[in-house]
Design a protein around this motif. Sequence first.
Motif, PDB file in Angstrom:
ATOM      1  N   LYS A  92      -6.971   6.260  -4.418  1.00  0.00           N
ATOM      2  CA  LYS A  92      -6.235   5.101  -3.918  1.00  0.00           C
ATOM      3  C   LYS A  92      -7.226   3.970  -3.743  1.00  0.00           C
ATOM      4  CE  LYS A  92      -3.131   2.579  -1.958  1.00  0.00           C
ATOM      5  NZ  LYS A  92      -2.031   2.080  -2.782  1.00  0.00           N
ATOM      6  N   PHE A 150      -7.773  -0.342  -3.016  1.00  0.00           N
ATOM      7  CA  PHE A 150      -7.168  -1.578  -2.554  1.00  0.00           C
ATOM      8  C   PHE A 150      -7.845  -2.729  -3.269  1.00  0.00           C
ATOM      9  CE2 PHE A 150      -6.661   1.338   0.990  1.00  0.00           C
ATOM     10  CZ  PHE A 150      -5.305   1.227   1.200  1.00  0.00           C
ATOM     11  N   LYS A 178      -2.285   8.222   5.601  1.00  0.00           N
ATOM     12  CA  LYS A 178      -1.127   7.400   5.226  1.00  0.00           C
ATOM     13  C   LYS A 178      -0.583   7.820   3.865  1.00  0.00           C
ATOM     14  CE  LYS A 178      -1.700   3.414   8.100  1.00  0.00           C
ATOM     15  NZ  LYS A 178      -1.573   1.979   8.232  1.00  0.00           N
ATOM     16  N   VAL A 179      -1.462   8.244   2.992  1.00  0.00           N
ATOM     17  CA  VAL A 179      -1.001   8.740   1.701  1.00  0.00           C
ATOM     18  C   VAL A 179      -0.187  10.023   1.906  1.00  0.00           C
ATOM     19  CG1 VAL A 179      -1.748   9.812  -0.439  1.00  0.00           C
ATOM     20  CG2 VAL A 179      -2.769   7.663   0.281  1.00  0.00           C
ATOM     21  N   GLY A 229       3.166   9.392   2.976  1.00  0.00           N
ATOM     22  CA  GLY A 229       4.013   8.697   2.013  1.00  0.00           C
ATOM     23  C   GLY A 229       4.081   7.208   2.247  1.00  0.00           C
ATOM     24  N   ILE A 230       3.265   6.704   3.170  1.00  0.00           N
ATOM     25  CA  ILE A 230       3.316   5.273   3.473  1.00  0.00           C
ATOM     26  C   ILE A 230       2.629   4.474   2.371  1.00  0.00           C
ATOM     27  CG2 ILE A 230       2.601   3.518   5.129  1.00  0.00           C
ATOM     28  CD1 ILE A 230       2.752   5.811   7.245  1.00  0.00           C
ATOM     29  N   TYR A 231       1.506   4.994   1.879  1.00  0.00           N
ATOM     30  CA  TYR A 231       0.837   4.359   0.746  1.00  0.00           C
ATOM     31  C   TYR A 231       1.109   5.172  -0.514  1.00  0.00           C
ATOM     32  CZ  TYR A 231      -2.208   1.566   3.836  1.00  0.00           C
ATOM     33  OH  TYR A 231      -2.702   0.690   4.740  1.00  0.00           O
ATOM     34  N   PRO A 232       1.500   4.514  -1.582  1.00  0.00           N
ATOM     35  CA  PRO A 232       1.594   5.240  -2.852  1.00  0.00           C
ATOM     36  C   PRO A 232       0.184   5.464  -3.411  1.00  0.00           C
ATOM     37  CG  PRO A 232       2.181   2.927  -3.152  1.00  0.00           C
ATOM     38  CD  PRO A 232       1.901   3.100  -1.697  1.00  0.00           C
ATOM     39  N   ASP A 238      -2.661   5.823  -6.497  1.00  0.00           N
ATOM     40  CA  ASP A 238      -2.852   5.241  -7.827  1.00  0.00           C
ATOM     41  C   ASP A 238      -2.793   6.334  -8.885  1.00  0.00           C
ATOM     42  OD1 ASP A 238      -3.240   2.896  -6.525  1.00  0.00           O
ATOM     43  OD2 ASP A 238      -5.426   3.031  -6.533  1.00  0.00           O
TER      44      ASP A 238
END
Lengths: 405, 256
Positions: free
Chosen positions: A11, A13, A70-71, A74-77, A79
């Motif tokens: 993931k 940013f 958070k991944v 399920g809050i962050y999708p 990559d």
Amino acid sequence: MNAISVSHISKSFIIPHEKRDTLREWVASGFKPRKKDVLHAIDDVSFTVGQGESFGIIGRNGSGKSTLLKVLAGIYPVDSGKVVTNGKISPFLELGVGFNYDLSARDNVYLNGTVLGLSKAEIDDQFDEIIRFSELEQFVDQKLKNFSSGMQVRLAFSVAIKANADIYLMDEVLAVGDMAFQQKCFEVFRQFRRDGKILIFVSHDLASVRQFCDRSLYLKGGKAVLVGRTDEVLDRYVYEDQKAGAPVEVSAEQSPVAVPGKRTEQKTPVVVKKVRILDKQLKPAQRIATNDAMGIEIELEAQEPLADIVVGMMLKDSEGKPIFGTNTEILGYDLDLDPGLFTCRFIIEVMPIRQGPIQVTVAVHKRSSTEHFDWKDEAARFDIVAKQKNVGFVQIPVSFSGILN
Amino acid sequence: MTTKNQHNYMELILRLAWTDFKLRYQGSVLGFLWSLLKPLLQFVVLYVVFSIFMRMAVPNYQLYLLLGIMIWNYFSEGTNSGLYSLASKSNIIKKVYFPRIIVVLASSLHTLLTLFLNLLVFFFFFILSGKAFPWTGFLLVVDLVVLYILVLGISLILSVTFLKFRDINQIWEVFLMSAFYLSPIIYPLEFIPEQYRLILFLNPLTGLIQYARLLVLEGQLPSLGGAAYVSGTSVGLLLLGFFLFGKFSHKAAEEL
């Protein structure tokens, strides 16, 4: 079947160099693409959590722990890579999600409970129990804004543990409430474990991780350094990169934050140049384990020959309260300095503080004078990391007699 | 990402909508009576200005104006609250996973509640006027469903646009102000020269307001073509909303 299986997730940013979040700014810049940096918060991490297991995630600030949680929630999708979870997840990422200060405690229990996935009927059933656990019986219909922060946390925690999930994701929630309430919380976690629920635990409180987690993951710069038994992972975390732990260097120009006593205004004849924390092998370190030996190395520069110099140091807790202080006079040394650089060390044979961040203040003055030549508040910082499961601030040597009669 | 979850999302939508409704009016002495007073005060001002000062000669002007204001208010409050729906729930979105569309649905429902209360006031005045209620009046429900679709579609589009462009709210405010005068709220459509009427009808709100009046006050059915156009654009905007929301909302937690 694993409760959670994470395979090769990444993931990142995108951090644009220039802030541009209005249409006006985009138009003004002619919609030209921005220069940007990519931050790899999580980089190819894989692990599994089995049924009924508790799993710890440790690492320094910015190592990607919270992003990983958070991944999982399920809050962050992601990559790339895949996260498969079996069971209902309750994120305790923060207590009291959705709390509204203008609503009563009762309304907030319903709101927060619904956000955590409880139905109205379930909340109705457990409402009294939630309030009893939070010890807020008299305040049920008061607005949340009249609650102290401790009361809010108690209420939030009491709702969160009723979420009736299979997997609980917890980010630093243990640092809540007073000691008595913390003990209650720990009891709930033990019950969760007995019920075969899965706890995923992100914490700086390594003692809690040791106590609750069967296995752990050590994250560093978004990469998994080690996944394995908690003891092994914690040892790796505590002792790893001790040599890389850069000493906090104090520039001579830096002015002290607070200066008790008088301080000479004229050019100081001796200054503190550097302060380093040393581990038991006398190597620079930033983390010290409870009960280990350690050293505080101080580099001084004298401008002129000086007699009767006293060097002192003080350990303070994170709030700046003194824990322990000593100086060379108390230790029975007479120091005379010639011009030039000097290095000296205070050796602490056993560090009895159990855990927490510690700051070091260093001062140099002339014997029988209150005038400091130099004084550096927070000249260095280090963390003491607990290796035992005890609780509290200091490590008291203790044993148990067994049953005597 | 697969998550087996037994979350009851309907309960979450209703809880969020109810909380917003409650928060909006609590703390004021009159409570939710404000939601009734607001359109009434608007009505009084507009009525005095246009009927008494400017002597607009329209039969049933009071009911005509009141119905127009209520539909307009739902449109403007609904889309405005939809625009902020993701941003205003950022504290939840950043901490818990649920389909993000829930907050937009909750926002559209809480403003819908205000519309229903307003309609009660409207029918109270309708009964007072002694007019007979035509059978076509029941079709107002259909008109309102299309209105809801329109508002939801625009809310979905605006809410994700707001993530990227934080000044879209200012643009929308100006747009709403001009739309108020470009919709037949204070004036009847017949006041507009024939050749411009069609242009006004491009705005689906024109049809929705006009047809509500036709159905309830005049007992007439709208033309099939007009009704098809209004429904078509509303559904079209909703589909566009679903598409854009599906494409951009999953990153909401990072962008808020």
